[in-house]
Write a protein that holds these residues in place. Structure first.
Motif, PDB file in Angstrom:
ATOM      1  N   ASN A 188       0.784  -1.239   0.000  1.00 56.82           N
ATOM      2  CA  ASN A 188       0.000   0.000   0.000  1.00 56.82           C
ATOM      3  C   ASN A 188       0.814   1.288   0.000  1.00 56.82           C
ATOM      4  O   ASN A 188       0.231   2.371   0.007  1.00 56.82           O
ATOM      5  N   GLU A 192      -0.992   4.849   0.162  1.00 60.01           N
ATOM      6  CA  GLU A 192      -1.193   5.177   1.579  1.00 60.01           C
ATOM      7  C   GLU A 192       0.142   5.554   2.204  1.00 60.01           C
ATOM      8  O   GLU A 192       0.958   4.703   2.533  1.00 60.01           O
ATOM      9  N   PHE A 197      -3.294   4.985   8.371  1.00 63.26           N
ATOM     10  CA  PHE A 197      -3.848   3.854   7.617  1.00 63.26           C
ATOM     11  C   PHE A 197      -3.356   2.527   8.186  1.00 63.26           C
ATOM     12  O   PHE A 197      -4.135   1.580   8.364  1.00 63.26           O
TER      13      PHE A 197
END
Length: 278
Positions: A188, A192, A197
Motif C-alpha cells: 500500500n 497510503e 492507515f
C-alpha cells in the motif's frame, strides 16, 4: 502445460498460465541478461552450489557476499544483478498463484516477505534432501512436466528451506506484528503514505504502532514508508523504462519539483543525477 521454449521467462511479465521453471546457472554463462538490473513479476529461488569469480550479488541495491550452498528467495518487484560467470546452481521461477498456494500450505514466516533477502546456508542434511528433490524436479520438468507434480516437489523443497530458517530464527509476537506491518507497507505504500492507515488496519494507535515498529526495526512507520518509496524510485530510474515525469506521477507525486526535492532530501542526489550516475 508449462512452456519451456522461452528460455528467458524471468525477463518477461507473468504468462497467463501458471508455471514453475528451472534453470542451471552454469548454462547461463554466455548470457548478458544478469549484467544489468532486472525486475521480476513472479517469485524466484536462487540456489548457489558453487561460487567463483565476483561473489557479490546485488539485490534491491544492497550488496550481498554469496557463498557455496546458499539459498535466497526473491520476491516480485525486487530488482537484482548478478555475474553468473564461475557460478553453479539453480534458478527456480514460480508463478505468483502457485507460490501463494504453497505459502498457505506451509504457513512459513520465511515465505511471507518480511524476511526476504535472508540468505540461508544449507546444512549437510538439508542439502542432501534438496538434491534428491531437485533430481525429481528436473526429471519431471524434462519429461511429463505436469504442473501438479512440479508444485508438490516445489512445496517439498520450500518446506525444507523454511524449516531450516525457522530452526535458526526465534520469532516473538513483536516480530510477527512487524512482519504483518511490512507486508501492509509493501502492498500500500504508493497510495497510503500516512501512519494512520497502517495503525487502523492493524487495530492499534499511531503511538503503539510506532513503538512496536521502532522496537523491532529501529525505525518509525514513516521512515519505512519513505525508504520504500525511495527504493521504488531508484528501481524505476535504473530500469530506464519510464521518464522521470512518468515515475513521479505513477508514485503519487503531483508536482515534479516536490518529487525532486523528496528524492534529493533522502539521497543527496536529484533523480537526474542518480539516473546519470553509473
Amino acid at each position: 502445460m508449462i512452456q519451456k521454449e522461452n528460455k528467458h521467462v524471468f525477463l518477461n511479465k507473468l504468462k497467463e498460465e501458471p508455471f514453475i521453471e528451472i534453470f542451471r546457472l552454469q548454462d547461463m554463462g554466455d548470457d548478458t541478461i544478469f549484467e544489468n538490473y532486472q525486475r521480476y513479476d513472479f517469485y524466484q529461488l536462487l540456489w548457489f552450489t558453487k561460487v567463483g569469480g565476483d561473489d557479490i550479488y546485488f539485490l534491491d541495491f544492497n550488496e550481498y557476499k554469496i557463498e557455496k550452498d546458499q539459498i535466497v528467495l526473491i520476491f516480485p518487484g525486487q530488482i537484482d544483478k548478478l555475474d553468473v560467470e564461475g557460478k553453479e546452481g539453480y534458478l527456480f521461477t514460480i508463478h505468483n498463484d502457485i507460490f501463494y498456494n504453497i505459502s498457505l500450505q506451509l504457513n512459513s514466516d520465511y515465505l511471507n516477505g518480511y524476511f526476504s533477502n535472508t540468505f540461508i546456508s544449507l546444512d549437510i542434511d538439508t542439502k542432501v534432501r534438496l538434491e534428491k528433490i531437485n533430481e525429481l524436479i528436473f526429471l519431471e520438468y524434462n519429461s511429463g512436466n505436469r504442473l501438479g507434480l512440479m508444485k508438490s516437489y516445489m512445496e517439498a523443497l520450500l518446506f525444507h528451506v523454511s524449516a531450516l530458517f525457522e530452526d535458526s530464527h526465534t520469532l516473538n509476537n513483536g516480530d510477527i506484528f512487524v512482519a504483518e506491518l511490512m507486508k501492509l507497507i509493501d502492498n500500500n505504500f504508493i497510495c497510503e503514505k500516512e501512519t494512520d492507515f497502517y495503525a487502523n488496519s492493524l487495530g492499534v494507535t499511531n503511538r503503539k504502532i510506532n513503538e512496536l515498529c521502532k522496537k523491532g526495526t529501529g525505525k518509525t512507520v514513516k521512515q519505512h514508508l519513505q525508504e520504500k518509496l525511495i527504493l521504488e524510485i531508484k528501481k524505476e530510474i535504473r530500469l530506464r523504462r519510464k521518464s522521470l515525469k512518468e515515475i513521479a506521477f505513477d508514485l503519487g507525486f503531483n508536482e515534479p519539483a516536490y518529487f525532486t526535492r523528496f528524492f534529493k532530501q533522502h539521497t543527496n542526489l536529484t533523480p537526474t543525477e542518480f539516473r546519470d550516475n553509473k
